[in-house]
Scaffold this motif. Structure first.
Motif, PDB file in Angstrom:
ATOM      1  N   GLN A  41     -74.136  59.979  48.019  1.00  0.00           N
ATOM      2  CA  GLN A  41     -75.174  60.701  48.746  1.00  0.00           C
ATOM      3  C   GLN A  41     -75.122  62.189  48.442  1.00  0.00           C
ATOM      4  N   SER A  42     -73.932  62.720  48.251  1.00  0.00           N
ATOM      5  CA  SER A  42     -73.822  64.139  47.940  1.00  0.00           C
ATOM      6  C   SER A  42     -74.327  64.429  46.519  1.00  0.00           C
ATOM      7  N   ARG A  43     -74.300  63.442  45.619  1.00  0.00           N
ATOM      8  CA  ARG A  43     -74.761  63.628  44.244  1.00  0.00           C
ATOM      9  C   ARG A  43     -76.192  63.141  44.038  1.00  0.00           C
ATOM     10  N   ARG A  44     -76.843  62.674  45.077  1.00  0.00           N
ATOM     11  CA  ARG A  44     -78.169  62.066  44.966  1.00  0.00           C
ATOM     12  C   ARG A  44     -79.183  62.992  44.287  1.00  0.00           C
ATOM     13  N   ALA A  45     -79.265  64.241  44.673  1.00  0.00           N
ATOM     14  CA  ALA A  45     -80.238  65.172  44.101  1.00  0.00           C
ATOM     15  C   ALA A  45     -79.969  65.386  42.615  1.00  0.00           C
ATOM     16  N   GLU A  46     -78.698  65.528  42.267  1.00  0.00           N
ATOM     17  CA  GLU A  46     -78.321  65.728  40.865  1.00  0.00           C
ATOM     18  C   GLU A  46     -78.696  64.522  40.017  1.00  0.00           C
ATOM     19  N   LEU A  47     -78.439  63.335  40.514  1.00  0.00           N
ATOM     20  CA  LEU A  47     -78.757  62.115  39.776  1.00  0.00           C
ATOM     21  C   LEU A  47     -80.268  61.932  39.626  1.00  0.00           C
ATOM     22  N   ALA A  48     -81.020  62.240  40.655  1.00  0.00           N
ATOM     23  CA  ALA A  48     -82.473  62.084  40.605  1.00  0.00           C
ATOM     24  C   ALA A  48     -83.096  63.059  39.622  1.00  0.00           C
ATOM     25  N   LYS A  49     -82.547  64.247  39.490  1.00  0.00           N
ATOM     26  CA  LYS A  49     -83.075  65.255  38.581  1.00  0.00           C
ATOM     27  C   LYS A  49     -82.957  64.795  37.132  1.00  0.00           C
ATOM     28  N   ASP A  50     -81.847  64.141  36.781  1.00  0.00           N
ATOM     29  CA  ASP A  50     -81.595  63.694  35.413  1.00  0.00           C
ATOM     30  C   ASP A  50     -82.262  62.364  35.070  1.00  0.00           C
ATOM     31  N   LEU A  51     -82.821  61.693  36.028  1.00  0.00           N
ATOM     32  CA  LEU A  51     -83.348  60.351  35.819  1.00  0.00           C
ATOM     33  C   LEU A  51     -84.459  60.266  34.767  1.00  0.00           C
ATOM     34  N   PRO A  52     -85.498  61.102  34.775  1.00  0.00           N
ATOM     35  CA  PRO A  52     -86.558  60.969  33.754  1.00  0.00           C
ATOM     36  C   PRO A  52     -86.027  61.143  32.327  1.00  0.00           C
ATOM     37  N   GLU A  53     -85.144  62.091  32.127  1.00  0.00           N
ATOM     38  CA  GLU A  53     -84.582  62.315  30.793  1.00  0.00           C
ATOM     39  C   GLU A  53     -83.747  61.123  30.341  1.00  0.00           C
ATOM     40  N   ARG A  54     -82.978  60.590  31.219  1.00  0.00           N
ATOM     41  CA  ARG A  54     -82.147  59.431  30.882  1.00  0.00           C
ATOM     42  C   ARG A  54     -83.011  58.215  30.562  1.00  0.00           C
ATOM     43  N   ALA A  55     -84.105  58.039  31.301  1.00  0.00           N
ATOM     44  CA  ALA A  55     -85.008  56.913  31.050  1.00  0.00           C
ATOM     45  C   ALA A  55     -85.610  57.004  29.648  1.00  0.00           C
ATOM     46  N   ARG A  56     -86.004  58.205  29.209  1.00  0.00           N
ATOM     47  CA  ARG A  56     -86.557  58.370  27.855  1.00  0.00           C
ATOM     48  C   ARG A  56     -85.500  58.048  26.802  1.00  0.00           C
ATOM     49  N   ASP A  57     -84.270  58.490  27.031  1.00  0.00           N
ATOM     50  CA  ASP A  57     -83.186  58.195  26.086  1.00  0.00           C
ATOM     51  C   ASP A  57     -82.961  56.694  25.948  1.00  0.00           C
ATOM     52  N   TYR A  58     -82.929  55.999  27.077  1.00  0.00           N
ATOM     53  CA  TYR A  58     -82.693  54.560  27.038  1.00  0.00           C
ATOM     54  C   TYR A  58     -83.859  53.812  26.403  1.00  0.00           C
ATOM     55  N   ALA A  59     -85.060  54.290  26.610  1.00  0.00           N
ATOM     56  CA  ALA A  59     -86.226  53.639  25.992  1.00  0.00           C
ATOM     57  C   ALA A  59     -86.124  53.738  24.469  1.00  0.00           C
ATOM     58  N   GLY A  60     -85.663  54.861  23.959  1.00  0.00           N
ATOM     59  CA  GLY A  60     -85.500  55.018  22.515  1.00  0.00           C
ATOM     60  C   GLY A  60     -84.408  54.125  21.952  1.00  0.00           C
ATOM     61  N   LYS A  61     -83.393  53.856  22.722  1.00  0.00           N
ATOM     62  CA  LYS A  61     -82.272  53.031  22.249  1.00  0.00           C
ATOM     63  C   LYS A  61     -82.525  51.531  22.424  1.00  0.00           C
ATOM     64  N   ALA A  62     -83.539  51.158  23.168  1.00  0.00           N
ATOM     65  CA  ALA A  62     -83.769  49.756  23.518  1.00  0.00           C
ATOM     66  C   ALA A  62     -83.988  48.880  22.290  1.00  0.00           C
ATOM     67  N   GLU A  63     -84.736  49.369  21.303  1.00  0.00           N
ATOM     68  CA  GLU A  63     -85.009  48.560  20.117  1.00  0.00           C
ATOM     69  C   GLU A  63     -83.716  48.251  19.356  1.00  0.00           C
ATOM     70  N   GLY A  64     -82.850  49.238  19.228  1.00  0.00           N
ATOM     71  CA  GLY A  64     -81.574  49.010  18.557  1.00  0.00           C
ATOM     72  C   GLY A  64     -80.716  47.998  19.299  1.00  0.00           C
ATOM     73  N   PHE A  65     -80.722  48.085  20.623  1.00  0.00           N
ATOM     74  CA  PHE A  65     -79.960  47.121  21.428  1.00  0.00           C
ATOM     75  C   PHE A  65     -80.507  45.706  21.251  1.00  0.00           C
ATOM     76  N   ALA A  66     -81.830  45.578  21.179  1.00  0.00           N
ATOM     77  CA  ALA A  66     -82.449  44.252  21.050  1.00  0.00           C
ATOM     78  C   ALA A  66     -82.044  43.593  19.730  1.00  0.00           C
TER      79      ALA A  66
END
Length: 135
Positions: A41-66
Motif C-alpha cells: 500500500q505504501s508503494r501503490r502510487a509508485e507502482l501505478a506510475k510505472d504501469l503504462p511504461e511497463r505494459a508497453r515493454d511487455y507488449a513488445g516482448k510478447a512476440e518473442g515469448f510466444a
C-alpha cells in the motif's frame, strides 16, 4: 482394525506429514500477510506510475515469448516436477516436526493432569449384622 491401529497407520504416512507441513507453512505465511500488504500500500502510487511504461515493454516482448513458449514450457515442466518433489519432501519433514512437537506437548499435558489428579481412595464397607427373626 481398531481405531488406534488406523491412527498409527495414518501418522506413519508421508502424506499425513506433508499435509501437516503445508498447514504450518500456510499459517506462517498468513501471519506475514498484514505486513506485506502494508508495504504494498505504501508503494501503490509508485507502482501505478510505472504501469503504462511497463505494459508497453511487455507488449513488445510478447512476440518473442510466444515463439519460445513450447521449448520453455517443456523446461519449466521438468523444473516444476523436480521442485514439486523437493517441496513435498520439505513439507513432510516440516510436518514431522510439527506433529512431534504437538504430540510432545499433549503428552506433557496428560502427564500434568495425571499428576494433579488424586487417586481414588476406597472406603471400607461396613458389614451390618442381621438378626434372625423369631418365629
Amino acid at each position: 482394525m481398531t481405531l488406534a491401529t488406523e491412527v498409527k497407520k495414518l501418522t506413519d504416512s508421508k502424506p499425513f506429514y506433508a499435509v501437516a507441513g503445508v498447514g504450518d507453512f500456510a499459517v506462517e505465511k498468513l501471519r506475514e500477510l498484514p505486513e506485506q500488504l502494508q508495504k504494498l500500500q505504501s508503494r501503490r502510487a509508485e507502482l501505478a506510475k510505472d504501469l503504462p511504461e511497463r505494459a508497453r515493454d511487455y507488449a513488445g516482448k510478447a512476440e518473442g515469448f510466444a515463439k519460445e513458449f513450447p521449448e520453455k514450457a517443456r523446461e519449466y515442466a521438468d523444473q516444476l516436477s523436480h521442485r514439486a518433489v523437493e517441496a513435498y519432501e520439505d513439507f513432510a519433514s516440516r510436518g514431522r516436526k510439527v506433529v512431534s512437537r504437538t504430540t510432545g506437548e499433549a503428552a506433557l499435558e496428560l502427564e500434568e493432569v495425571s499428576e494433579a489428579a488424586e487417586p481414588a481412595v476406597a472406603t471400607p464397607v461396613k458389614k451390618t449384622r442381621t438378626t434372625k427373626a423369631k418365629a
